[in-house]
Design an enzyme around this catalytic site. Structure first.
Site, short mmCIF file in Angstrom:
data_model
loop_
_atom_site.label_atom_id
_atom_site.label_comp_id
_atom_site.label_asym_id
_atom_site.label_seq_id
_atom_site.Cartn_x
_atom_site.Cartn_y
_atom_site.Cartn_z
CG ASP A 12 -1.84 -1.10 1.34
OD1 ASP A 12 -2.27 -1.27 0.27
OD2 ASP A 12 -2.26 -1.69 2.30
CG ASP A 131 -11.35 -0.89 -0.79
OD1 ASP A 131 -10.54 -2.04 -0.84
OD2 ASP A 131 -10.67 0.08 -1.25
#
Length: 256
Positions: A12, A131
């Site tokens: 990330d 998500d």
């Protein structure tokens, strides 16, 4: 099961550095993306995933320069996502060295984007990043799971199971399912969410969010995941890729 279960470290990236938090918040520095990718490649990772976590929020494209440098250092497939809004963005990332490209926020805003990318490049390069979280007070979805955007910061009211089913029909080749509730907690993957999404789609399913022990990976594979993605346990040295593969092998799952 005859196809090997894949183990995928996730980078990330924010402002050129790998970051990791809990529930997509309170991010802390975890290192240089190129160096980490090189380390995971050497450790036996099956793939590496690179997600520019602030690209959508900041309304910009993924940092292609970092993607290019990372691609030069790894020999396993590299999936890149974050800020992808068009087939042209996909083309640029593939030229920078990505093997697969993830879409999320832009595909929710305009689902036709999925078909456009799949038609031009093939479904095999297209990963739908989802998500998802359990619905909160005031939000109702048929399944009880809601899709979010902008790095988990915005709810959509969109049912997660309906979305993955529709996305598969539109042409995605793989689903990356990120549990926001489990993310960074190291308390285990959301097994119910994995199993319910698995029942909706036939394309490969990557489970993400909550890994804390080697056994957690085996549990997620048992729930229906074809690949298992993790970040903090790898970045901070809690677990090694080989350790996870040993646990999967001991649980009866084939690994590379």
């Amino acid at each position: 099961m005859s196809v090997a279960v894949r183990v995928i470290p996730c980078l990330d990236v924010d402002a050129g550095r790998v970051v990791k938090g809990v529930n997509f918040e309170n991010l802390r520095d975890a290192g240089d993306p190129v160096e980490l990718a090189r380390r995971y490649d050497a450790a036996g990772a099956d793939e590496v995933t690179f997600l520019d976590v602030s690209a959508s929020t900041q309304d910009r494209a993924t940092t292609k320069e970092i993607v290019s440098r990372t691609a030069e250092e790894v020999f396993v497939p590299l999936t890149v996502g974050g800020g992808v809004r068009s087939a042209e963005d996909v083309d640029a990332l593939l030229r920078a060295g990505a093997d697969k490209v993830g879409v999320n926020t832009a595909a929710i805003a305009r689902p036709e984007l999925i078909g456009e990318i799949a038609y031009r490049f093939g479904s095999q390069v297209l990963v739908l990043s989802v998500d998802a979280r359990r619905t909160r007070e005031g939000v109702q979805t048929p399944s009880g799971f809601e899709v979010t955007t902008h790095g988990g910061r915005r709810g959509t009211g969109l049912d997660a199971l309906e979305w993955v089913r529709r996305a598969e029909e539109l042409g995605v080749g793989e689903v990356l399912l990120n549990s926001i509730d489990a993310d960074g907690t190291t308390a285990g993957f959301d097994l119910e969410m994995i199993a319910r999404v698995r029942a909706q789609v036939r394309v490969p399913l990557i489970a993400s969010g909550g890994a804390g022990t080697p056994e957690h990976f085996a549990e997620a594979a048992r729930a229906g995941a074809d690949a298992l993605l993790a970040a903090s346990v790898f970045h901070f040295g809690t677990l090694g890729v080989g350790q996870v593969k040993d646990a999967l092998r001991a649980a009866g799952f084939p690994v590379r």
